[in-house]
Design an enzyme around this catalytic site. Structure first.
Site, short mmCIF file in Angstrom:
data_model
loop_
_atom_site.label_atom_id
_atom_site.label_comp_id
_atom_site.label_asym_id
_atom_site.label_seq_id
_atom_site.Cartn_x
_atom_site.Cartn_y
_atom_site.Cartn_z
N ASP A 1 -4.25 1.32 -9.05
CA ASP A 1 -3.47 0.68 -8.00
C ASP A 1 -4.08 -0.71 -7.80
O ASP A 1 -5.22 -0.96 -8.21
CB ASP A 1 -3.58 1.53 -6.73
CG ASP A 1 -3.02 0.81 -5.54
OD1 ASP A 1 -1.86 0.37 -5.60
OD2 ASP A 1 -3.76 0.66 -4.54
N ASP B 1 -3.48 -3.38 -4.62
CA ASP B 1 -3.87 -3.74 -3.26
C ASP B 1 -4.57 -2.58 -2.56
O ASP B 1 -4.03 -1.48 -2.46
CB ASP B 1 -2.64 -4.18 -2.46
CG ASP B 1 -1.91 -5.35 -3.13
OD1 ASP B 1 -2.57 -6.13 -3.84
OD2 ASP B 1 -0.68 -5.46 -2.96
MG LIG Z 1 -2.93 0.43 -2.53
#
Ligand SMILES: [Mg+2]
Length: 188
Positions: free
Chosen positions: A7, A9
């Site tokens: 992932d 952010d």
């Molecule tokens: Mg995230």
């Protein structure tokens, strides 16, 4: 070959909530050795990122590209390379063609991961995902990955799927275990 899915952010960079300004991007240092280990042993490092800010009209693809370019530049300075970046802009609160609820590409659905598999010919049963949300873990489970590593304190191991093992990723020891696992996958 297996892959390291990441992932973006809240996992690689500090989550500043819909980042649209490259100046806001700050790396999370814990993730650098993890990416470096994947690079060293030849495991593709692949970002799979939900970017509903685009559907919601908060920013466009050009801002996404600028933010992402800054991220890659900061990683490069730390000798960390990414092999592929996939992002999904769809969201039910969006407008126009991006207004789509439960789009197959949007995590927790596995579409981005499966697309990466098709592009690179990945062995999903030996691949792992690192993320900071339950949706990251769920996308990994639905894509048939072997392990999910959950950043932060929201870890809850509720998957009833014996093939998918969820780990917490909080302490330095957790990060070392993850690096060891990646090194092992690369050598196998
Ligand atoms: Mg995230």
């Amino acid at each position: 070959m297996p892959a390291l899915f990441l992932d973006r952010d809240g996992t690689i960079n500090v989550d500043t909530s819909y980042p649209s300004d490259p100046a806001d991007i700050v790396l999370r240092p814990e993730m650098l050795p993890v990416i470096r280990t994947a690079n060293l042993v030849g495991l593709p490092a692949i970002i799979v990122s939900n970017q509903s800010g685009i559907a919601r009209g908060y920013f466009g693809w050009s801002e996404f590209a600028a933010v992402n370019g800054r991220l890659l530049e900061l990683l490069e300075a730390e000798k960390c390379q990414l092999d592929l970046v996939l992002a999904c802009a769809y969201h039910s609160s969006g407008t126009g063609i991006l207004a789509a609820g439960d789009h197959p590409m949007r995590k927790p659905n596995p579409g981005m991961l499966l697309h990466a598999r098709d592009l690179l010919g990945l062995d999903m049963g030996r691949s792992i995902i690192v993320g900071d949300k339950a949706d990251d873990m769920e996308a990994g489970r639905r894509a048939g990955l072997r392990d999910g590593w959950h950043v932060g304190s929201k870890f809850n191991r509720k998957s009833g799927d014996v093939a998918f093992v969820e780990h917490k990723l909080i302490t330095g020891n957790d990060h070392r275990r993850l690096c060891d696992l990646i090194a092992g996958l690369g050598r196998a």
